[in-house]
Enzyme design. Structure first.
Site, PDB file in Angstrom:
ATOM      1  N   GLU A   1      -3.317 -10.847   4.652  1.00 28.44           N
ATOM      2  CA  GLU A   1      -4.719 -10.918   5.086  1.00 28.44           C
ATOM      3  C   GLU A   1      -5.318  -9.539   5.382  1.00 28.44           C
ATOM      4  O   GLU A   1      -6.134  -9.366   6.262  1.00 28.44           O
ATOM      5  CB  GLU A   1      -4.848 -11.786   6.349  1.00 28.44           C
ATOM      6  CG  GLU A   1      -4.249 -13.161   6.225  1.00 28.44           C
ATOM      7  CD  GLU A   1      -4.435 -14.016   7.460  1.00 28.44           C
ATOM      8  OE1 GLU A   1      -5.210 -13.611   8.355  1.00 28.44           O
ATOM      9  OE2 GLU A   1      -3.817 -15.094   7.545  1.00 28.44           O
TER      10      GLU A   1
ATOM     11  N   GLU B   1       1.008 -17.991  13.112  1.00 31.45           N
ATOM     12  CA  GLU B   1       0.730 -17.392  14.425  1.00 31.45           C
ATOM     13  C   GLU B   1       1.262 -18.204  15.607  1.00 31.45           C
ATOM     14  O   GLU B   1       0.528 -18.559  16.538  1.00 31.45           O
ATOM     15  CB  GLU B   1      -0.786 -17.160  14.558  1.00 31.45           C
ATOM     16  CG  GLU B   1      -1.337 -16.303  13.448  1.00 31.45           C
ATOM     17  CD  GLU B   1      -2.863 -16.154  13.479  1.00 31.45           C
ATOM     18  OE1 GLU B   1      -3.512 -16.662  14.403  1.00 31.45           O
ATOM     19  OE2 GLU B   1      -3.395 -15.529  12.555  1.00 31.45           O
TER      20      GLU B   1
ATOM     21  N   ASP C   1      -7.220  -6.358   6.180  1.00 27.68           N
ATOM     22  CA  ASP C   1      -8.536  -5.738   6.259  1.00 27.68           C
ATOM     23  C   ASP C   1      -8.403  -4.557   7.234  1.00 27.68           C
ATOM     24  O   ASP C   1      -7.469  -4.495   8.024  1.00 27.68           O
ATOM     25  CB  ASP C   1      -9.658  -6.698   6.670  1.00 27.68           C
ATOM     26  CG  ASP C   1      -9.283  -7.680   7.773  1.00 27.68           C
ATOM     27  OD1 ASP C   1      -9.750  -8.839   7.715  1.00 27.68           O
ATOM     28  OD2 ASP C   1      -8.520  -7.294   8.687  1.00 27.68           O
TER      29      ASP C   1
ATOM     30  N   HIS D   1      -4.042  -7.159   9.689  1.00 26.12           N
ATOM     31  CA  HIS D   1      -5.400  -6.919  10.211  1.00 26.12           C
ATOM     32  C   HIS D   1      -5.331  -5.641  11.042  1.00 26.12           C
ATOM     33  O   HIS D   1      -4.803  -5.652  12.169  1.00 26.12           O
ATOM     34  CB  HIS D   1      -5.873  -8.089  11.081  1.00 26.12           C
ATOM     35  CG  HIS D   1      -6.113  -9.354  10.327  1.00 26.12           C
ATOM     36  ND1 HIS D   1      -7.054  -9.474   9.338  1.00 26.12           N
ATOM     37  CD2 HIS D   1      -5.530 -10.583  10.429  1.00 26.12           C
ATOM     38  CE1 HIS D   1      -7.054 -10.692   8.851  1.00 26.12           C
ATOM     39  NE2 HIS D   1      -6.123 -11.387   9.487  1.00 26.12           N
TER      40      HIS D   1
ATOM     41  N   ASN E   1       3.657 -17.011   8.859  1.00 21.72           N
ATOM     42  CA  ASN E   1       2.613 -15.993   8.776  1.00 21.72           C
ATOM     43  C   ASN E   1       2.149 -15.580  10.164  1.00 21.72           C
ATOM     44  O   ASN E   1       1.905 -16.427  11.036  1.00 21.72           O
ATOM     45  CB  ASN E   1       1.415 -16.590   7.994  1.00 21.72           C
ATOM     46  CG  ASN E   1       0.341 -15.569   7.673  1.00 21.72           C
ATOM     47  OD1 ASN E   1       0.625 -14.544   7.072  1.00 21.72           O
ATOM     48  ND2 ASN E   1      -0.883 -15.846   8.089  1.00 21.72           N
TER      49      ASN E   1
HETATM   50  O1  G3I Z   1     -20.251 -21.948   8.715  1.00 22.38           O
HETATM   51  C1  G3I Z   1     -19.692 -23.171   9.170  1.00 22.38           C
HETATM   52  C2  G3I Z   1     -20.734 -24.079   9.745  1.00 22.38           C
HETATM   53  O2  G3I Z   1     -21.684 -24.408   8.720  1.00 22.38           O
HETATM   54  C3  G3I Z   1     -20.050 -25.337  10.245  1.00 22.38           C
HETATM   55  O3  G3I Z   1     -20.989 -26.197  10.824  1.00 22.38           O
HETATM   56  C4  G3I Z   1     -18.974 -24.982  11.251  1.00 22.38           C
HETATM   57  C5  G3I Z   1     -18.222 -26.231  11.683  1.00 22.38           C
HETATM   58  O4  G3I Z   1     -17.115 -25.807  12.458  1.00 22.38           O
HETATM   59  O5  G3I Z   1     -18.028 -24.099  10.662  1.00 22.38           O
HETATM   60  C6  G3I Z   1     -18.629 -22.902  10.208  1.00 22.38           C
HETATM   61  O6  G3I Z   1     -17.615 -22.205   9.580  1.00 22.38           O
HETATM   62  C7  G3I Z   1     -16.870 -21.282  10.353  1.00 22.38           C
HETATM   63  C8  G3I Z   1     -16.180 -20.405   9.313  1.00 22.38           C
HETATM   64  O7  G3I Z   1     -15.290 -19.467   9.926  1.00 22.38           O
HETATM   65  C9  G3I Z   1     -17.231 -19.628   8.513  1.00 22.38           C
HETATM   66  O8  G3I Z   1     -16.527 -18.876   7.534  1.00 22.38           O
HETATM   67  C10 G3I Z   1     -15.824 -21.990  11.200  1.00 22.38           C
HETATM   68  O9  G3I Z   1     -16.463 -22.710  12.254  1.00 22.38           O
HETATM   69  C11 G3I Z   1     -14.887 -20.952  11.793  1.00 22.38           C
HETATM   70  O10 G3I Z   1     -13.834 -21.613  12.496  1.00 22.38           O
HETATM   71  C12 G3I Z   1     -14.273 -20.122  10.687  1.00 22.38           C
HETATM   72  O11 G3I Z   1     -13.490 -19.085  11.272  1.00 22.38           O
HETATM   73  C13 G3I Z   1     -12.327 -18.747  10.506  1.00 22.38           C
HETATM   74  C14 G3I Z   1     -11.263 -18.310  11.501  1.00 22.38           C
HETATM   75  O12 G3I Z   1     -10.054 -17.978  10.783  1.00 22.38           O
HETATM   76  C15 G3I Z   1     -10.952 -19.433  12.483  1.00 22.38           C
HETATM   77  O13 G3I Z   1     -10.022 -18.923  13.430  1.00 22.38           O
HETATM   78  C16 G3I Z   1     -12.612 -17.572   9.559  1.00 22.38           C
HETATM   79  O14 G3I Z   1     -13.559 -17.950   8.560  1.00 22.38           O
HETATM   80  C17 G3I Z   1     -11.314 -17.143   8.882  1.00 22.38           C
HETATM   81  O15 G3I Z   1     -11.515 -15.979   8.108  1.00 22.38           O
HETATM   82  C18 G3I Z   1     -10.244 -16.837   9.942  1.00 22.38           C
HETATM   83  O16 G3I Z   1      -9.065 -16.538   9.294  1.00 22.38           O
HETATM   84  C19 G3I Z   1      -7.910 -16.309  10.137  1.00 22.38           C
HETATM   85  C20 G3I Z   1      -6.701 -16.829   9.402  1.00 22.38           C
HETATM   86  O17 G3I Z   1      -6.868 -18.211   9.106  1.00 22.38           O
HETATM   87  C21 G3I Z   1      -5.441 -16.591  10.224  1.00 22.38           C
HETATM   88  N1  G3I Z   1      -5.311 -15.150  10.569  1.00 22.38           N
HETATM   89  C22 G3I Z   1      -6.481 -14.603  11.255  1.00 22.38           C
HETATM   90  C23 G3I Z   1      -7.729 -14.800  10.389  1.00 22.38           C
HETATM   91  C24 G3I Z   1      -8.938 -14.162  11.070  1.00 22.38           C
HETATM   92  O18 G3I Z   1      -9.222 -14.827  12.280  1.00 22.38           O
END
Ligand code: G3I
Length: 299
Positions: A245, A131, A247, A215, A179
């Protein structure tokens, strides 16, 4: 069942990367992942916030858990991602605020080398850079610590090319992808990506393909014709396309339930995109973002 032998069907998966109990220990999650998919991609476990928790330490344990699960179930693993503008460990942005481009280059090279070397032979394809273009009509390169704040001493897409070179040096057998999202139909962002990868191919930058994140919405998704055209434009450069990815966001009621009609539309969108992928020889992987609805990043 629809995919001819060789097109892996994948899902973004999680382990205990954020300290919670690994979903891989949940029998229904593990059975769904191993029975419905032939590939997995760590949704978060191989990103900077997990893999380099401090400037001098790496943590590949959650990624190793997912690789071990994949190997035990004859699944391929996609790596995600080595260079992105967000999801940093807490020390990285403050470090970048006072670092020189040369220091940032050393940091990025060491990170890519350490991670790709660690997973060499286990990860068949990497999202090397994620990105990098913004969503403006100009599809400009996003500001980021790797590009211009302060960057790694390169101009334009030079930092992206350099990241690919470093990844290739660490594992010459891995397929290397750029990507992004909103590049699945004609538009300024796809044009910017196409121009970049054309330049990379012309200059011998080791790139193998482009990831279409896909997406989309039940009410808005690329037409089969336009998606096929974009895939064919990349095929003309000898590049592969992975749907990385997918959905299909859809409306839900106050209880979080979707209507039967919307679920049917959603299924049709998945089928439409899958059909295009199966028809295009350079579409070589199809992946959804989450093992099931329960893990979706979508609220
Ligand atoms: O749950 C934890 C928490 O326990 C912890 O203290 C905290 C510390 O930062 O993190 C928490 O996890 C979060 C996680 O999602 C839960 O699944 C993260 O903060 C959070 O950053 C994370 O977000 C992810 C997101 O990218 C970040 O931009 C998503 O899971 C993930 O599915 C998403 O994936 C992205 C791809 O990498 C790139 N393309 C877009 C896609 C959707 O945004």
């Amino acid at each position: 069942a629809a995919a001819p032998q060789g097109i892996p069907i994948g899902a973004a998966a999680s382990a205990d990367e954020y300290g919670e109990t690994s979903p891989l220990l949940n029998p229904s999650y593990a059975n769904l992942l191993s029975s419905q998919y032939s590939m997995l991609e760590p949704g978060n476990a191989m990103k900077w916030d997990v893999t380099q928790p401090t400037q001098t330490t790496y943590n590949f344990e959650p990624g190793d858990e997912l690789v071990a699960f994949a190997q035990a179930n004859q699944m391929r693993v996609r790596g995600h991602n080595l260079c992105w503008y967000t999801q940093f460990p807490s020390w990285l942005q403050p470090y970048a605020a006072t670092a020189t481009p040369a220091q940032m280059a050393t940091l990025l090279q060491n990170h890519i080398n350490a991670e790709v070397t660690h997973f060499a032979g286990q990860v068949f394809a990497w999202d090397v850079v994620n990105e990098a273009f913004d969503d403006s009509s100009a599809a400009a390169l996003r500001d980021s610590i790797w590009y211009n704040q302060p960057g790694i001493g390169q101009t334009g897409t030079g930092y992206i090319a350099q990241a690919f070179q470093w990844a290739h040096a660490a594992d010459p057998s891995a397929l290397l992808f750029y990507n992004d999202y909103n590049i699945e139909e004609p538009g300024p962002k796809f044009d910017a990506v196409l121009s970049m990868v054309q330049d990379f191919v012309n200059n011998g930058v080791p790139i193998n393909g482009v990831g279409f994140e896909m997406h989309v919405l039940s009410t808005y998704y690329p037409s089969a014709t336009q998606l096929a055209q974009n895939m064919q434009a990349l095929a003309a450069l000898g590049l592969q396309v992975h749907i990385t990815e997918m959905d299909v966001r859809l409306p839900v009621d106050a209880s979080g339930n979707a209507s039967a009609a919307d679920l049917q539309t959603q299924a049709q969108v998945y089928q439409t995109i899958m059909t295009v992928c199966l028809q295009q020889p350079n579409c070589t992987a199809f992946q959804v973002w989450g093992v099931s609805y329960n893990d979706s990043w979508i609220p």
